[in-house]
Write a protein that holds these residues in place. Structure first.
Motif, PDB file in Angstrom:
ATOM      1  N   SER A   7     -21.627 -24.400 -27.452  1.00 35.67           N
ATOM      2  CA  SER A   7     -21.789 -23.045 -27.960  1.00 35.67           C
ATOM      3  C   SER A   7     -22.454 -23.148 -29.325  1.00 35.67           C
ATOM      4  O   SER A   7     -21.899 -23.760 -30.242  1.00 35.67           O
ATOM      5  CB  SER A   7     -20.435 -22.357 -28.093  1.00 35.67           C
ATOM      6  OG  SER A   7     -20.598 -21.060 -28.624  1.00 35.67           O
ATOM      7  N   LYS A  19     -24.760 -12.956 -31.435  1.00 34.97           N
ATOM      8  CA  LYS A  19     -25.464 -13.942 -30.607  1.00 34.97           C
ATOM      9  C   LYS A  19     -24.892 -15.355 -30.728  1.00 34.97           C
ATOM     10  O   LYS A  19     -25.602 -16.332 -30.628  1.00 34.97           O
ATOM     11  CB  LYS A  19     -26.953 -13.966 -30.930  1.00 34.97           C
ATOM     12  CG  LYS A  19     -27.655 -12.660 -30.661  1.00 34.97           C
ATOM     13  CD  LYS A  19     -29.129 -12.779 -30.947  1.00 34.97           C
ATOM     14  CE  LYS A  19     -29.825 -11.456 -30.708  1.00 34.97           C
ATOM     15  NZ  LYS A  19     -31.239 -11.506 -30.994  1.00 34.97           N
ATOM     16  N   GLN A  22     -22.414 -17.239 -26.727  1.00 35.39           N
ATOM     17  CA  GLN A  22     -22.963 -17.787 -25.500  1.00 35.39           C
ATOM     18  C   GLN A  22     -22.750 -19.290 -25.427  1.00 35.39           C
ATOM     19  O   GLN A  22     -22.555 -19.948 -26.440  1.00 35.39           O
ATOM     20  CB  GLN A  22     -24.460 -17.501 -25.417  1.00 35.39           C
ATOM     21  CG  GLN A  22     -24.798 -16.039 -25.348  1.00 35.39           C
ATOM     22  CD  GLN A  22     -26.299 -15.832 -25.261  1.00 35.39           C
ATOM     23  OE1 GLN A  22     -27.072 -16.698 -25.626  1.00 35.39           O
ATOM     24  NE2 GLN A  22     -26.684 -14.677 -24.775  1.00 35.39           N
ATOM     25  N   ARG A  54     -28.441 -20.423 -20.300  1.00 37.11           N
ATOM     26  CA  ARG A  54     -27.435 -19.705 -21.092  1.00 37.11           C
ATOM     27  C   ARG A  54     -26.390 -19.079 -20.180  1.00 37.11           C
ATOM     28  O   ARG A  54     -26.728 -18.488 -19.165  1.00 37.11           O
ATOM     29  CB  ARG A  54     -28.089 -18.629 -21.947  1.00 37.11           C
ATOM     30  CG  ARG A  54     -29.024 -19.217 -22.976  1.00 37.11           C
ATOM     31  CD  ARG A  54     -29.615 -18.126 -23.869  1.00 37.11           C
ATOM     32  NE  ARG A  54     -30.535 -18.716 -24.817  1.00 37.11           N
ATOM     33  CZ  ARG A  54     -30.192 -19.144 -26.023  1.00 37.11           C
ATOM     34  NH1 ARG A  54     -28.945 -19.019 -26.426  1.00 37.11           N
ATOM     35  NH2 ARG A  54     -31.079 -19.675 -26.829  1.00 37.11           N
ATOM     36  N   SER A  56     -22.381 -16.919 -20.213  1.00 37.59           N
ATOM     37  CA  SER A  56     -21.518 -16.102 -21.064  1.00 37.59           C
ATOM     38  C   SER A  56     -20.167 -16.768 -21.336  1.00 37.59           C
ATOM     39  O   SER A  56     -19.460 -16.357 -22.251  1.00 37.59           O
ATOM     40  CB  SER A  56     -21.310 -14.721 -20.449  1.00 37.59           C
ATOM     41  OG  SER A  56     -20.747 -14.844 -19.162  1.00 37.59           O
ATOM     42  N   SER A  57     -19.801 -17.779 -20.551  1.00 40.99           N
ATOM     43  CA  SER A  57     -18.541 -18.474 -20.812  1.00 40.99           C
ATOM     44  C   SER A  57     -18.691 -19.965 -20.524  1.00 40.99           C
ATOM     45  O   SER A  57     -19.595 -20.398 -19.809  1.00 40.99           O
ATOM     46  CB  SER A  57     -17.411 -17.900 -19.952  1.00 40.99           C
ATOM     47  OG  SER A  57     -17.601 -18.251 -18.599  1.00 40.99           O
ATOM     48  N   GLU A  60     -18.271 -20.846 -16.726  1.00 37.95           N
ATOM     49  CA  GLU A  60     -19.460 -20.629 -15.899  1.00 37.95           C
ATOM     50  C   GLU A  60     -20.426 -21.803 -16.015  1.00 37.95           C
ATOM     51  O   GLU A  60     -21.010 -22.235 -15.020  1.00 37.95           O
ATOM     52  CB  GLU A  60     -20.173 -19.348 -16.311  1.00 37.95           C
ATOM     53  CG  GLU A  60     -19.463 -18.086 -15.938  1.00 37.95           C
ATOM     54  CD  GLU A  60     -20.219 -16.857 -16.395  1.00 37.95           C
ATOM     55  OE1 GLU A  60     -21.408 -16.964 -16.742  1.00 37.95           O
ATOM     56  OE2 GLU A  60     -19.614 -15.784 -16.413  1.00 37.95           O
TER      57      GLU A  60
END
Length: 101
Positions: A7, A19, A22, A54, A56-57, A60
């Motif tokens: 991250s 931002k 991510q 990229r 979001s978690s 993932e």
């Protein structure tokens, strides 16, 4: 071909945290950079070094790497340490180091 999942922290030009939530999956370079003899540019034959995915978690990103059988390592997110300082601290009379203009 291994990947790094991390991250990104905020840049030095950012004061907020926009931002920064991510997670990025980025491939490790397989071949070293070389210098092109004609123009002197830095080049590489490894095209995967240009890819950044990229998510979001973190979960993932890990699931994607496992689904596509990509060996990966996860770098944990580093939270910034916030120091609580009040404006009145500038005018304390019992400072250890005197403050002047």
């Amino acid at each position: 071909m291994s990947a790094r999942i991390y991250s990104p922290s905020r840049t030095a030009m950012q004061s907020g945290t926009a931002k920064t939530g991510q997670w990025i999956l980025e491939f490790e370079p397989e071949s070293p950079l070389g210098i092109e003899p004609l123009m002197g540019y830095t080049s590489s034959s490894d095209t995967r070094r240009q890819v950044q995915l990229r998510f979001s978690s973190k979960e993932e990103a890990i699931a994607y790497a496992q689904k596509h059988s990509i060996p990966h390592r996860v770098e944990e997110e580093k939270k910034p340490k916030r120091r609580q300082v009040s404006y009145a601290e500038n005018f304390r009379y019992d400072r250890k180091i005197p403050w002047t203009h």
